[in-house]
Design a protein around this motif. Structure first.
Motif, PDB file in Angstrom:
ATOM      1  N   LEU A  83       0.849  -1.189   0.000  1.00 29.29           N
ATOM      2  CA  LEU A  83       0.000   0.000   0.000  1.00 29.29           C
ATOM      3  C   LEU A  83       0.884   1.238   0.000  1.00 29.29           C
ATOM      4  O   LEU A  83       1.785   1.365   0.826  1.00 29.29           O
ATOM      5  N   ASP A  84       0.641   2.134  -0.920  1.00 29.93           N
ATOM      6  CA  ASP A  84       1.419   3.367  -1.027  1.00 29.93           C
ATOM      7  C   ASP A  84       1.136   4.236   0.197  1.00 29.93           C
ATOM      8  O   ASP A  84       0.036   4.779   0.338  1.00 29.93           O
ATOM      9  N   GLN A  85       2.109   4.340   1.081  1.00 21.44           N
ATOM     10  CA  GLN A  85       1.943   5.076   2.342  1.00 21.44           C
ATOM     11  C   GLN A  85       1.922   6.592   2.137  1.00 21.44           C
ATOM     12  O   GLN A  85       1.645   7.339   3.069  1.00 21.44           O
ATOM     13  N   THR A  86       2.218   7.049   0.918  1.00 25.76           N
ATOM     14  CA  THR A  86       2.241   8.494   0.657  1.00 25.76           C
ATOM     15  C   THR A  86       0.903   9.001   0.123  1.00 25.76           C
ATOM     16  O   THR A  86       0.723  10.207  -0.001  1.00 25.76           O
ATOM     17  N   LYS A  87      -0.003   8.096  -0.204  1.00 27.15           N
ATOM     18  CA  LYS A  87      -1.310   8.488  -0.730  1.00 27.15           C
ATOM     19  C   LYS A  87      -2.402   8.052   0.227  1.00 27.15           C
ATOM     20  O   LYS A  87      -2.335   6.974   0.819  1.00 27.15           O
ATOM     21  N   LYS A  88      -3.428   8.855   0.340  1.00 22.99           N
ATOM     22  CA  LYS A  88      -4.574   8.508   1.181  1.00 22.99           C
ATOM     23  C   LYS A  88      -5.380   7.396   0.511  1.00 22.99           C
ATOM     24  O   LYS A  88      -5.554   7.380  -0.703  1.00 22.99           O
ATOM     25  N   CYS A  89      -5.853   6.472   1.312  1.00 27.63           N
ATOM     26  CA  CYS A  89      -6.639   5.338   0.839  1.00 27.63           C
ATOM     27  C   CYS A  89      -7.871   5.217   1.730  1.00 27.63           C
ATOM     28  O   CYS A  89      -7.754   5.141   2.956  1.00 27.63           O
ATOM     29  N   ARG A  90      -9.038   5.196   1.115  1.00 27.71           N
ATOM     30  CA  ARG A  90     -10.293   5.036   1.859  1.00 27.71           C
ATOM     31  C   ARG A  90     -10.597   3.547   1.936  1.00 27.71           C
ATOM     32  O   ARG A  90     -10.788   2.894   0.911  1.00 27.71           O
ATOM     33  N   LEU A  91     -10.629   3.028   3.164  1.00 25.64           N
ATOM     34  CA  LEU A  91     -10.757   1.585   3.365  1.00 25.64           C
ATOM     35  C   LEU A  91     -12.008   1.278   4.183  1.00 25.64           C
ATOM     36  O   LEU A  91     -12.246   1.914   5.209  1.00 25.64           O
ATOM     37  N   LEU A  92     -12.782   0.302   3.724  1.00 28.08           N
ATOM     38  CA  LEU A  92     -13.929  -0.200   4.479  1.00 28.08           C
ATOM     39  C   LEU A  92     -13.610  -1.617   4.927  1.00 28.08           C
ATOM     40  O   LEU A  92     -13.299  -2.482   4.113  1.00 28.08           O
ATOM     41  N   ASP A  93     -13.694  -1.836   6.223  1.00 30.70           N
ATOM     42  CA  ASP A  93     -13.417  -3.130   6.837  1.00 30.70           C
ATOM     43  C   ASP A  93     -14.755  -3.717   7.303  1.00 30.70           C
ATOM     44  O   ASP A  93     -15.392  -3.178   8.206  1.00 30.70           O
ATOM     45  N   ILE A  94     -15.168  -4.801   6.667  1.00 27.63           N
ATOM     46  CA  ILE A  94     -16.437  -5.454   7.012  1.00 27.63           C
ATOM     47  C   ILE A  94     -16.168  -6.501   8.091  1.00 27.63           C
ATOM     48  O   ILE A  94     -15.262  -7.308   7.960  1.00 27.63           O
ATOM     49  N   ALA A  95     -16.970  -6.487   9.149  1.00 26.86           N
ATOM     50  CA  ALA A  95     -16.819  -7.407  10.285  1.00 26.86           C
ATOM     51  C   ALA A  95     -15.367  -7.388  10.782  1.00 26.86           C
ATOM     52  O   ALA A  95     -14.655  -8.381  10.714  1.00 26.86           O
ATOM     53  N   PRO A  96     -14.926  -6.237  11.263  1.00 32.37           N
ATOM     54  CA  PRO A  96     -13.508  -6.072  11.594  1.00 32.37           C
ATOM     55  C   PRO A  96     -13.047  -6.914  12.782  1.00 32.37           C
ATOM     56  O   PRO A  96     -13.806  -7.168  13.713  1.00 32.37           O
ATOM     57  N   ALA A  97     -11.802  -7.348  12.699  1.00 31.35           N
ATOM     58  CA  ALA A  97     -11.145  -8.018  13.820  1.00 31.35           C
ATOM     59  C   ALA A  97     -10.412  -6.934  14.610  1.00 31.35           C
ATOM     60  O   ALA A  97      -9.754  -6.077  14.031  1.00 31.35           O
ATOM     61  N   ARG A  98     -10.525  -6.958  15.915  1.00 36.41           N
ATOM     62  CA  ARG A  98      -9.978  -5.879  16.739  1.00 36.41           C
ATOM     63  C   ARG A  98      -8.484  -5.596  16.536  1.00 36.41           C
ATOM     64  O   ARG A  98      -8.105  -4.443  16.385  1.00 36.41           O
ATOM     65  N   PRO A  99      -7.627  -6.620  16.532  1.00 42.35           N
ATOM     66  CA  PRO A  99      -6.198  -6.313  16.348  1.00 42.35           C
ATOM     67  C   PRO A  99      -5.903  -5.629  15.007  1.00 42.35           C
ATOM     68  O   PRO A  99      -5.156  -4.648  14.953  1.00 42.35           O
ATOM     69  N   LEU A 100      -6.515  -6.130  13.939  1.00 41.20           N
ATOM     70  CA  LEU A 100      -6.279  -5.534  12.624  1.00 41.20           C
ATOM     71  C   LEU A 100      -6.869  -4.127  12.568  1.00 41.20           C
ATOM     72  O   LEU A 100      -6.279  -3.227  11.977  1.00 41.20           O
ATOM     73  N   ARG A 101      -8.017  -3.934  13.187  1.00 41.83           N
ATOM     74  CA  ARG A 101      -8.635  -2.607  13.226  1.00 41.83           C
ATOM     75  C   ARG A 101      -7.685  -1.595  13.875  1.00 41.83           C
ATOM     76  O   ARG A 101      -7.483  -0.498  13.358  1.00 41.83           O
ATOM     77  N   SER A 102      -7.080  -1.977  14.984  1.00 40.43           N
ATOM     78  CA  SER A 102      -6.122  -1.084  15.666  1.00 40.43           C
ATOM     79  C   SER A 102      -4.940  -0.761  14.757  1.00 40.43           C
ATOM     80  O   SER A 102      -4.491   0.384  14.688  1.00 40.43           O
ATOM     81  N   PHE A 103      -4.432  -1.767  14.066  1.00 38.44           N
ATOM     82  CA  PHE A 103      -3.322  -1.577  13.137  1.00 38.44           C
ATOM     83  C   PHE A 103      -3.699  -0.591  12.032  1.00 38.44           C
ATOM     84  O   PHE A 103      -2.952   0.334  11.725  1.00 38.44           O
ATOM     85  N   LEU A 104      -4.869  -0.790  11.428  1.00 35.44           N
ATOM     86  CA  LEU A 104      -5.301   0.056  10.315  1.00 35.44           C
ATOM     87  C   LEU A 104      -5.551   1.497  10.761  1.00 35.44           C
ATOM     88  O   LEU A 104      -5.243   2.432  10.027  1.00 35.44           O
ATOM     89  N   LYS A 105      -6.076   1.673  11.958  1.00 38.09           N
ATOM     90  CA  LYS A 105      -6.340   3.022  12.464  1.00 38.09           C
ATOM     91  C   LYS A 105      -5.040   3.790  12.726  1.00 38.09           C
ATOM     92  O   LYS A 105      -5.032   5.011  12.696  1.00 38.09           O
ATOM     93  N   ARG A 106      -3.959   3.077  12.986  1.00 35.77           N
ATOM     94  CA  ARG A 106      -2.656   3.735  13.217  1.00 35.77           C
ATOM     95  C   ARG A 106      -1.999   4.205  11.921  1.00 35.77           C
ATOM     96  O   ARG A 106      -1.081   5.011  11.951  1.00 35.77           O
ATOM     97  N   LYS A 107      -2.450   3.689  10.800  1.00 38.38           N
ATOM     98  CA  LYS A 107      -1.860   4.046   9.508  1.00 38.38           C
ATOM     99  C   LYS A 107      -2.365   5.418   9.073  1.00 38.38           C
ATOM    100  O   LYS A 107      -3.566   5.593   8.837  1.00 38.38           O
TER     101      LYS A 107
END
Length: 160
Positions: free
Chosen positions: A88-112
């Protein structure tokens, strides 16, 4: 007294403990000794219900090193984190929808900082959007650049 002793000893012992930690969880970014195996419950249940495949035949299941002992991230969540970090290009904004999120991954994605994160679920109330049925989503077209929808489609009655 015990708390004071722990605070004094921890900085002295920590460098030696790090030598024991041979792996790193890409979700919580902590070093761990290893990952915990999938609990026996799942093997018992699959056998009880006549599941015909062995764990070795499962796709992307590392049942021997299933979860991070620190954050609880499953093997598939760690795989997502590795993929996102690498591709994932960390220099560009990406709009992500997480369906039925898992808590650990959700925390990771929110930190990005490059990810504009939103999560949804049909029944879970601890999400941004509740009552979202993936067979009839009400989001406008082009609302998201990326979706995570892991271990959901097998619960959908009509995937067309």
């Amino acid at each position: 007294m015990l708390l004071k002793l722990k605070k004094t000893i921890k900085p002295l012992v920590e460098p030696f403990l790090q030598l024991l930690y041979t792996k790193e969880c890409p979700v919580c970014e902590k070093k761990v000794k290893g990952f915990t195996p999938l609990p026996d419950y799942y093997f018992i249940e699959s056998k009880k219900h006549g599941y015909p495949y062995s764990p070795d035949e499962a796709e992307t299941l590392n049942y021997k090193e299933y979860a991070c002992a620190n954050c609880g991230a499953s093997d598939r969540e760690r795989l997502y984190a590795l993929f996102i970090n690498k591709y994932l290009d960390q220099t560009k904004k990406c709009r992500l929808l997480d369906i039925a999120p898992a808590r650990p991954l959700r925390s990771f994605l929110k930190r990005k900082i490059s990810i504009i994160y939103r999560c949804a679920d049909l029944m879970d109330k601890d999400v941004d959007d509740t009552g979202v049925d993936i067979m009839n989503m009400a989001y406008p077209d082009n609302s998201f650049d990326l979706f995570i929808c892991s271990h959901v489609l097998e619960h959908v009655t009509d995937d067309r």
